[in-house]
Design a protein around this motif. Structure first.
Motif, PDB file in Angstrom:
ATOM      1  N   SER A 179     -17.735   3.103  24.290  1.00  0.00           N
ATOM      2  CA  SER A 179     -16.766   2.014  25.312  1.00  0.00           C
ATOM      3  C   SER A 179     -14.965   2.413  25.868  1.00  0.00           C
ATOM      4  O   SER A 179     -14.774   2.271  26.463  1.00  0.00           O
ATOM      5  N   LEU A 180     -14.937   3.351  24.894  1.00  0.00           N
ATOM      6  CA  LEU A 180     -13.287   4.445  24.892  1.00  0.00           C
ATOM      7  C   LEU A 180     -13.678   5.658  26.483  1.00  0.00           C
ATOM      8  O   LEU A 180     -13.153   5.548  27.792  1.00  0.00           O
ATOM      9  N   GLU A 181     -15.308   5.707  26.381  1.00  0.00           N
ATOM     10  CA  GLU A 181     -15.276   6.598  27.174  1.00  0.00           C
ATOM     11  C   GLU A 181     -15.994   6.151  28.510  1.00  0.00           C
ATOM     12  O   GLU A 181     -15.612   6.673  30.079  1.00  0.00           O
ATOM     13  N   SER A 182     -16.521   4.975  28.284  1.00  0.00           N
ATOM     14  CA  SER A 182     -16.757   4.021  29.621  1.00  0.00           C
ATOM     15  C   SER A 182     -15.669   3.721  30.420  1.00  0.00           C
ATOM     16  O   SER A 182     -15.169   3.312  31.596  1.00  0.00           O
ATOM     17  N   LEU A 183     -14.453   3.325  29.675  1.00  0.00           N
ATOM     18  CA  LEU A 183     -12.727   3.460  30.434  1.00  0.00           C
ATOM     19  C   LEU A 183     -12.489   4.531  31.213  1.00  0.00           C
ATOM     20  O   LEU A 183     -11.463   3.843  31.744  1.00  0.00           O
ATOM     21  N   ILE A 184     -12.560   5.574  30.140  1.00  0.00           N
ATOM     22  CA  ILE A 184     -12.500   7.076  30.834  1.00  0.00           C
ATOM     23  C   ILE A 184     -13.230   7.781  32.397  1.00  0.00           C
ATOM     24  O   ILE A 184     -12.366   7.544  33.341  1.00  0.00           O
ATOM     25  N   ARG A 185     -14.469   6.616  32.367  1.00  0.00           N
ATOM     26  CA  ARG A 185     -15.164   6.774  33.284  1.00  0.00           C
ATOM     27  C   ARG A 185     -14.595   6.283  34.523  1.00  0.00           C
ATOM     28  O   ARG A 185     -15.012   6.119  36.114  1.00  0.00           O
ATOM     29  N   SER A 186     -14.410   4.604  34.430  1.00  0.00           N
ATOM     30  CA  SER A 186     -13.715   3.862  35.229  1.00  0.00           C
ATOM     31  C   SER A 186     -12.389   4.125  36.007  1.00  0.00           C
ATOM     32  O   SER A 186     -11.753   3.931  35.721  1.00  0.00           O
ATOM     33  N   PRO A 187     -13.426   4.035  37.449  1.00  0.00           N
ATOM     34  CA  PRO A 187     -11.613   4.223  38.644  1.00  0.00           C
ATOM     35  C   PRO A 187     -10.723   3.582  38.066  1.00  0.00           C
ATOM     36  O   PRO A 187      -9.429   3.809  38.125  1.00  0.00           O
ATOM     37  N   GLU A 188     -10.653   2.657  38.335  1.00  0.00           N
ATOM     38  CA  GLU A 188     -10.484   1.648  37.653  1.00  0.00           C
ATOM     39  C   GLU A 188      -9.394   1.464  36.437  1.00  0.00           C
ATOM     40  O   GLU A 188      -7.848   1.727  36.971  1.00  0.00           O
ATOM     41  N   THR A 189      -9.214   2.192  35.289  1.00  0.00           N
ATOM     42  CA  THR A 189      -8.421   2.468  34.310  1.00  0.00           C
ATOM     43  C   THR A 189      -8.381   3.885  34.088  1.00  0.00           C
ATOM     44  O   THR A 189      -6.723   4.508  34.395  1.00  0.00           O
ATOM     45  N   GLN A 190      -8.929   4.874  34.987  1.00  0.00           N
ATOM     46  CA  GLN A 190      -9.061   6.136  34.482  1.00  0.00           C
ATOM     47  C   GLN A 190      -7.418   6.939  35.772  1.00  0.00           C
ATOM     48  O   GLN A 190      -6.699   7.555  35.492  1.00  0.00           O
ATOM     49  N   LYS A 191      -7.182   5.897  36.325  1.00  0.00           N
ATOM     50  CA  LYS A 191      -6.285   6.502  37.716  1.00  0.00           C
ATOM     51  C   LYS A 191      -4.253   5.696  36.434  1.00  0.00           C
ATOM     52  O   LYS A 191      -3.486   6.189  36.845  1.00  0.00           O
ATOM     53  N   TYR A 192      -4.541   5.581  35.402  1.00  0.00           N
ATOM     54  CA  TYR A 192      -3.844   4.743  34.572  1.00  0.00           C
ATOM     55  C   TYR A 192      -3.538   5.899  33.704  1.00  0.00           C
ATOM     56  O   TYR A 192      -2.708   5.683  32.685  1.00  0.00           O
ATOM     57  N   LEU A 193      -4.397   6.745  33.698  1.00  0.00           N
ATOM     58  CA  LEU A 193      -4.468   7.193  32.251  1.00  0.00           C
ATOM     59  C   LEU A 193      -3.832   9.006  32.163  1.00  0.00           C
ATOM     60  O   LEU A 193      -3.354   9.153  33.184  1.00  0.00           O
ATOM     61  N   GLN A 194      -3.538   9.624  31.079  1.00  0.00           N
ATOM     62  CA  GLN A 194      -2.287  10.979  31.600  1.00  0.00           C
ATOM     63  C   GLN A 194      -3.242  11.745  31.341  1.00  0.00           C
ATOM     64  O   GLN A 194      -3.488  12.922  31.886  1.00  0.00           O
TER      65      GLN A 194
ATOM     66  N   ARG B 197       1.857   1.028  31.283  1.00  0.00           N
ATOM     67  CA  ARG B 197       1.424   0.339  29.853  1.00  0.00           C
ATOM     68  C   ARG B 197       1.457  -0.728  29.917  1.00  0.00           C
ATOM     69  O   ARG B 197      -0.107  -1.473  29.398  1.00  0.00           O
ATOM     70  N   SER B 198       1.351  -1.542  31.515  1.00  0.00           N
ATOM     71  CA  SER B 198       1.248  -2.898  31.570  1.00  0.00           C
ATOM     72  C   SER B 198      -0.388  -3.195  31.831  1.00  0.00           C
ATOM     73  O   SER B 198      -0.873  -3.779  31.600  1.00  0.00           O
ATOM     74  N   GLU B 199      -0.251  -2.143  32.220  1.00  0.00           N
ATOM     75  CA  GLU B 199      -1.877  -2.213  32.854  1.00  0.00           C
ATOM     76  C   GLU B 199      -3.308  -2.425  32.286  1.00  0.00           C
ATOM     77  O   GLU B 199      -4.446  -2.162  32.148  1.00  0.00           O
ATOM     78  N   ILE B 200      -2.804  -1.506  31.217  1.00  0.00           N
ATOM     79  CA  ILE B 200      -3.872  -1.168  29.582  1.00  0.00           C
ATOM     80  C   ILE B 200      -3.629  -2.223  28.369  1.00  0.00           C
ATOM     81  O   ILE B 200      -2.512  -1.891  27.806  1.00  0.00           O
ATOM     82  N   GLN B 201      -4.212  -2.900  28.238  1.00  0.00           N
ATOM     83  CA  GLN B 201      -4.284  -4.156  27.622  1.00  0.00           C
ATOM     84  C   GLN B 201      -4.285  -3.539  25.943  1.00  0.00           C
ATOM     85  O   GLN B 201      -5.478  -2.671  25.895  1.00  0.00           O
ATOM     86  N   GLY B 202      -3.164  -3.467  24.877  1.00  0.00           N
ATOM     87  CA  GLY B 202      -3.618  -2.996  23.775  1.00  0.00           C
ATOM     88  C   GLY B 202      -2.439  -2.708  22.843  1.00  0.00           C
ATOM     89  O   GLY B 202      -1.877  -3.043  23.469  1.00  0.00           O
ATOM     90  N   LEU B 203      -3.227  -2.181  22.073  1.00  0.00           N
ATOM     91  CA  LEU B 203      -1.879  -1.473  20.806  1.00  0.00           C
ATOM     92  C   LEU B 203      -1.330  -0.282  21.548  1.00  0.00           C
ATOM     93  O   LEU B 203      -1.684   0.300  21.280  1.00  0.00           O
ATOM     94  N   VAL B 204       0.383   0.178  21.189  1.00  0.00           N
ATOM     95  CA  VAL B 204       0.561   1.507  21.404  1.00  0.00           C
ATOM     96  C   VAL B 204       0.738   1.882  19.858  1.00  0.00           C
ATOM     97  O   VAL B 204       1.367   1.095  19.559  1.00  0.00           O
ATOM     98  N   HIS B 205       0.067   2.570  19.628  1.00  0.00           N
ATOM     99  CA  HIS B 205      -0.244   3.535  17.977  1.00  0.00           C
ATOM    100  C   HIS B 205       0.766   4.583  17.789  1.00  0.00           C
ATOM    101  O   HIS B 205       1.297   5.155  17.207  1.00  0.00           O
TER     102      HIS B 205
ATOM    103  N   PHE C 190      -0.133   6.442  22.805  1.00  0.00           N
ATOM    104  CA  PHE C 190      -1.268   6.007  23.130  1.00  0.00           C
ATOM    105  C   PHE C 190      -1.991   4.716  22.795  1.00  0.00           C
ATOM    106  O   PHE C 190      -1.611   4.492  21.391  1.00  0.00           O
ATOM    107  N   ILE C 191      -2.582   4.271  23.465  1.00  0.00           N
ATOM    108  CA  ILE C 191      -3.096   2.800  22.626  1.00  0.00           C
ATOM    109  C   ILE C 191      -4.406   3.199  22.586  1.00  0.00           C
ATOM    110  O   ILE C 191      -5.118   2.854  22.998  1.00  0.00           O
ATOM    111  N   GLU C 192      -4.386   1.729  21.639  1.00  0.00           N
ATOM    112  CA  GLU C 192      -5.908   1.535  21.577  1.00  0.00           C
ATOM    113  C   GLU C 192      -6.049  -0.006  22.534  1.00  0.00           C
ATOM    114  O   GLU C 192      -5.804  -0.719  22.125  1.00  0.00           O
ATOM    115  N   PRO C 193      -6.561   0.228  23.190  1.00  0.00           N
ATOM    116  CA  PRO C 193      -7.323  -1.322  23.775  1.00  0.00           C
ATOM    117  C   PRO C 193      -7.741  -2.184  22.996  1.00  0.00           C
ATOM    118  O   PRO C 193      -8.329  -1.656  22.135  1.00  0.00           O
ATOM    119  N   MET C 194      -7.499  -2.682  23.783  1.00  0.00           N
ATOM    120  CA  MET C 194      -7.730  -4.413  22.883  1.00  0.00           C
ATOM    121  C   MET C 194      -9.258  -4.711  22.858  1.00  0.00           C
ATOM    122  O   MET C 194      -9.666  -4.702  21.938  1.00  0.00           O
TER     123      MET C 194
END
Length: 180
Positions: free
Chosen positions: A116-131, A151-159, A169-173
């Motif tokens: 699931s996380l790998e699919s987020l990483i490969r997603s162009p919509e998500t990829q632009k927000y990642l470090q 931070r507001s672009e990726i919904q989840g918990l900051v660990h 370091f965010i755990e996506p919802m």
């Protein structure tokens, strides 16, 4: 006779022989033994098994044999203890079928989370927000490295936050319940 046995056959190994009387008393009273105590019991059972084989393989004098026969091997318990622990701090999958099943389910869930996380990483919509395009662990949770300004672009918990504060370091919802 002992000297003859020694010269003909050597001596059985007593490696692993320790005093487990305290462990035996505690277990008999219903106490739960620690892994290190159980491993000591296993080692003593292995010594008893070796001595039993030595006695059965060689003709001993009546006095030696009578003494040796007071020790009873418990190969079943010895084997169960041997397959149940990897070391003093880890129970092996072979300890029980229930544990093996739980760990198999955990591994399956871990793979599902990573997929699931790998699919987020490969997603162009998500990829632009990642470090970075990596999955990492924080507090035993799988997380993504997200640019702090996004931070507001990726919904989840900051660990966690990087020392510079530039990376969160965010755990996506979408994986929170699976990580649980």
């Amino acid at each position: 006779r002992a000297l003859v046995l020694y010269y003909q056959y050597g001596t059985p190994s007593f490696s692993g022989l320790t005093d487990i009387c305290g462990c035996a008393r505690r277990a008999a009273s219903g106490a739960v033994l620690s892994i290190s105590e159980l491993l000591r019991v296993r080692d003593v059972l292995a010594v008893v098994s070796r001595l039993d084989r030595y006695v059965s393989d060689h003709r001993l004098s009546e006095g030696f044999e009578a003494y040796a026969l007071t020790l009873r091997p418990n190969r079943y318990l010895e084997e169960r203890l041997s397959v149940s622990f990897v070391g003093e701090d880890e129970v092996s999958d072979g300890a029980s079928s229930a544990l093996k099943d739980i760990r198999r389910k955990q591994a399956h869930m871990k793979n599902k989370i990573k997929t699931s996380l790998e699919s987020l990483i490969r997603s162009p919509e998500t990829q632009k927000y990642l470090q970075d395009n990596i999955i990492t662990l924080r507090n035993d949770r799988y997380v993504l490295t997200v640019k702090a300004e996004n931070r507001s672009e990726i919904q989840g918990l900051v660990h966690d936050t990087s020392s510079s504060g530039a990376t969160l370091f965010i755990e996506p919802m979408s994986v929170v319940s699976a990580n649980d």
